[in-house]
Design an enzyme around this catalytic site. Structure first.
Site, mmCIF file in Angstrom:
data_model
loop_
_atom_site.group_PDB
_atom_site.id
_atom_site.type_symbol
_atom_site.label_atom_id
_atom_site.label_comp_id
_atom_site.label_asym_id
_atom_site.label_seq_id
_atom_site.Cartn_x
_atom_site.Cartn_y
_atom_site.Cartn_z
ATOM 1 N N ALA A 1 0.832 -1.217 0.000
ATOM 2 C CA ALA A 1 0.000 0.000 0.000
ATOM 3 C C ALA A 1 0.861 1.259 0.000
ATOM 4 O O ALA A 1 0.350 2.372 0.103
ATOM 5 C CB ALA A 1 -0.938 0.007 1.205
ATOM 6 N N ASP B 1 0.203 -5.151 4.575
ATOM 7 C CA ASP B 1 0.649 -3.786 4.857
ATOM 8 C C ASP B 1 0.042 -3.318 6.179
ATOM 9 O O ASP B 1 -1.132 -3.536 6.453
ATOM 10 C CB ASP B 1 0.231 -2.848 3.718
ATOM 11 C CG ASP B 1 1.026 -1.552 3.721
ATOM 12 O OD1 ASP B 1 1.789 -1.321 2.764
ATOM 13 O OD2 ASP B 1 0.876 -0.757 4.691
ATOM 14 N N THR C 1 10.830 -2.289 12.049
ATOM 15 C CA THR C 1 10.251 -2.777 10.793
ATOM 16 C C THR C 1 11.338 -3.263 9.835
ATOM 17 O O THR C 1 11.274 -4.384 9.322
ATOM 18 C CB THR C 1 9.411 -1.675 10.126
ATOM 19 O OG1 THR C 1 8.239 -1.455 10.907
ATOM 20 C CG2 THR C 1 9.003 -2.066 8.715
ATOM 21 N N THR D 1 18.382 -0.871 -0.975
ATOM 22 C CA THR D 1 18.468 0.475 -1.563
ATOM 23 C C THR D 1 19.922 0.815 -1.887
ATOM 24 O O THR D 1 20.842 0.285 -1.243
ATOM 25 C CB THR D 1 17.894 1.532 -0.588
ATOM 26 O OG1 THR D 1 18.329 2.830 -0.992
ATOM 27 C CG2 THR D 1 18.369 1.319 0.837
ATOM 28 N N ASP D 2 20.102 1.704 -2.835
ATOM 29 C CA ASP D 2 21.480 2.143 -3.148
ATOM 30 C C ASP D 2 22.087 2.945 -1.991
ATOM 31 O O ASP D 2 23.298 3.146 -1.939
ATOM 32 C CB ASP D 2 21.531 2.959 -4.450
ATOM 33 C CG ASP D 2 20.823 4.316 -4.377
ATOM 34 O OD1 ASP D 2 20.050 4.558 -3.424
ATOM 35 O OD2 ASP D 2 21.035 5.132 -5.295
ATOM 36 N N GLU D 3 21.227 3.374 -1.042
ATOM 37 C CA GLU D 3 21.745 4.187 0.066
ATOM 38 C C GLU D 3 22.631 3.371 1.005
ATOM 39 O O GLU D 3 23.372 3.943 1.805
ATOM 40 C CB GLU D 3 20.582 4.857 0.808
ATOM 41 C CG GLU D 3 19.753 5.698 -0.159
ATOM 42 C CD GLU D 3 18.790 6.664 0.487
ATOM 43 O OE1 GLU D 3 18.978 7.016 1.649
ATOM 44 O OE2 GLU D 3 17.840 7.067 -0.208
ATOM 45 N N TYR E 1 18.228 5.339 8.566
ATOM 46 C CA TYR E 1 17.450 4.618 7.539
ATOM 47 C C TYR E 1 18.345 3.671 6.754
ATOM 48 O O TYR E 1 18.082 2.469 6.661
ATOM 49 C CB TYR E 1 16.752 5.601 6.588
ATOM 50 C CG TYR E 1 16.307 4.955 5.286
ATOM 51 C CD1 TYR E 1 15.309 3.992 5.275
ATOM 52 C CD2 TYR E 1 16.906 5.310 4.065
ATOM 53 C CE1 TYR E 1 14.912 3.377 4.078
ATOM 54 C CE2 TYR E 1 16.516 4.709 2.877
ATOM 55 C CZ TYR E 1 15.520 3.736 2.886
ATOM 56 O OH TYR E 1 15.144 3.127 1.704
ATOM 57 N N LYS F 1 18.448 -0.480 6.608
ATOM 58 C CA LYS F 1 18.296 -1.216 5.344
ATOM 59 C C LYS F 1 19.514 -2.110 5.079
ATOM 60 O O LYS F 1 19.383 -3.210 4.554
ATOM 61 C CB LYS F 1 18.092 -0.250 4.173
ATOM 62 C CG LYS F 1 16.779 0.507 4.188
ATOM 63 C CD LYS F 1 15.555 -0.380 4.035
ATOM 64 C CE LYS F 1 15.449 -1.009 2.652
ATOM 65 N NZ LYS F 1 14.172 -1.759 2.511
ATOM 66 N N ASN G 1 16.962 6.317 -6.235
ATOM 67 C CA ASN G 1 15.756 7.104 -5.903
ATOM 68 C C ASN G 1 14.676 6.924 -6.962
ATOM 69 O O ASN G 1 14.915 7.168 -8.145
ATOM 70 C CB ASN G 1 16.098 8.593 -5.819
ATOM 71 C CG ASN G 1 16.833 8.944 -4.554
ATOM 72 O OD1 ASN G 1 17.957 8.492 -4.339
ATOM 73 N ND2 ASN G 1 16.207 9.745 -3.705
ATOM 74 N N ASN H 1 20.200 18.308 -6.996
ATOM 75 C CA ASN H 1 18.915 18.705 -6.410
ATOM 76 C C ASN H 1 18.450 20.078 -6.892
ATOM 77 O O ASN H 1 17.265 20.297 -7.136
ATOM 78 C CB ASN H 1 19.005 18.712 -4.885
ATOM 79 C CG ASN H 1 19.069 17.303 -4.306
ATOM 80 O OD1 ASN H 1 18.775 16.327 -4.997
ATOM 81 N ND2 ASN H 1 19.473 17.196 -3.056
#
Ligand code: NAD
Ligand code: TYD
Length: 338
Positions: free
Chosen positions: A10, A34, A99, A125-127, A149, A153, A178, A248
């Site tokens: 969701a 979800d 989570t 994630t690429d982060e 975060y 991950k 992103n 950005n």
């Protein structure tokens, strides 16, 4: 029939994936699990939630009573569910650990008991690579996450790998850049700036605005995940990136232009703590399986702007009327916006 469990279905990417999957695969039965946090909304699934091959279950991935039977009934698990916003993780990281790390552990525990499961896609994630000054991250690069975060991950990413290495759970890990597109919650930069712009409200650009992100259209992401379910190799990591490296400040100008506004709405505000300067992923490994991103960034961004302009029923209740959103916005930007 193929039973596919989509966690976090969701949310932004999950709901796009559920819609894509039901349209693309007539032999898939999709179950969405979800919790419906602030970011998960049934409105994201409005056109597919009563689809005959779709079932929605409200529940927490970290609750084994709910998650276990759903994982055990699945041929394929695509695990999107997560707390996802870097700024919120900087304010308070507890839910990210619960989570993103513990929730992933609960799903993997169920997966290792399953006799049916043939694929577990861990959406990383690429982060997790951290800030990349130059060049592009390869799947074999060291992980250097720099905010709560991305660290949570990275924990989930390696935990998933450990369940492959130890218990032979058929895990594949994806590290996407992103994403942008419809149904993205208006806390992330593109929908935040765009919806502010439509209302003539200033847009808060962090620091010098020279940070770089590699933008991936959510539809290209969905196609990549779909491909990997069958064509990927268990235990492997695959980067997914759009190849659109944009500063950005340039992104902001483009959004304002498309919204019919001027740069006068830009406010340079104090930077995000520990702000990663640049992300970039090398996608050669995925491209060797036959995937290429198909969206052109300028076209994809224009379509996204049009979607938000035409679907104000979707975001106005959040931005104009949700007290939780107002409270987040005030604590995040209250003393940043002059
Ligand atoms: P999102 O915040 O829009 O959606 C997350 C969804 O997970 C929501 O529907 C939420 O209700 C659900 N959820 C949160 N906690 C849950 C729990 N404990 N149990 C069950 N459901 C829960 O996020 P998104 O942008 O769609 O990201 C989806 C996944 O993709 C995440 O794992 C994220 O880390 C990853 N990712 C996102 C991006 C991006 O640019 N958005 C890029 C790369 C990877
Ligand atoms: P975001 O959409 O939060 O994604 P991520 O931090 O996961 O990359 O932010 C994208 C970029 O936009 C990031 O460099 C931070 C910047 N940004 C701002 O300048 N102002 C904002 O208000 C937000 C939310 C993000």
């Amino acid at each position: 029939m193929v039973d596919v469990l989509v966690t976090g279905g969701a949310g932004f990417i999950g709901s796009n994936f559920v819609r894509y999957a039901l349209g693309r695969h007539a032999d898939w039965r999709v179950t969405t699990l979800d919790k419906l946090t602030y970011a998960g909304r049934l409105e994201n699934l409005h056109d597919v939630k009563d689809h005959p091959r779709h079932t929605f279950v409200r529940g927490d991935v970290a609750d084994s009573k709910i998650a276990d039977p759903l994982v055990r009934a699945a041929d394929v698990v695509v695990h999107f569910a997560a707390e996802t916003h870097v700024d919120r993780s900087i304010m308070s990281a507890g839910e990210f650990i619960k989570t993103d790390v513990f929730g992933t552990f609960v799903l993997l525990e169920a997966a290792r008991q399953s006799t049916k499961l043939r694929r577990f896609i861990q959406i990383s994630t690429d982060e997790v690579y951290g800030s990349v000054a130059e060049g592009s991250s390869q799947e074999t690069d060291e992980l250097k996450p720099r905010n709560p975060y991305s660290a949570s991950k990275a924990g989930a990413d390696r935990l998933a790998y450990s369940y492959f290495a130890t218990y032979e759970v058929p895990v594949i890990i994806t590290r996407a850049s992103n994403n942008y597109g419809p149904y993205q919650f208006p806390e992330k930069v593109i929908p935040l700036f765009l919806t502010n712009a439509l209302d003539e409200i200033p847009v808060p650009l962090y620091g010098d605005g020279l940070q770089v992100r590699d933008w991936l259209h959510v539809d290209d992401h969905c196609r990549a995940v779909d491909l990997l379910i069958d064509a990927g190799t268990s235990g492997e990591v695959y980067n997914i990136g759009g190849g659109n490296h944009v500063r950005n400040v340039d992104l902001t100008r483009q959004i304002l232009l498309l919204a019919g506004k001027t740069d006068a709405l830009i406010r340079h505000v104090p930077d995000r703590q520990g702000h990663d300067r640049r992300y970039s992923v090398d996608t050669a490994k995925l491209q060797r399986l036959g995937w290429t991103p198909s969206a052109r960034f300028d076209e994809g961004l224009a379509q996204t702007v049009a979607w938000y302009r035409d679907n104000q029923w979707w975001w106005r209740p959040i931005k104009d009327a949700d007290p939780a959103y107002r409270s987040y916005y005030t604590s995040q930007y209250g003393n940043r916006l002059p």
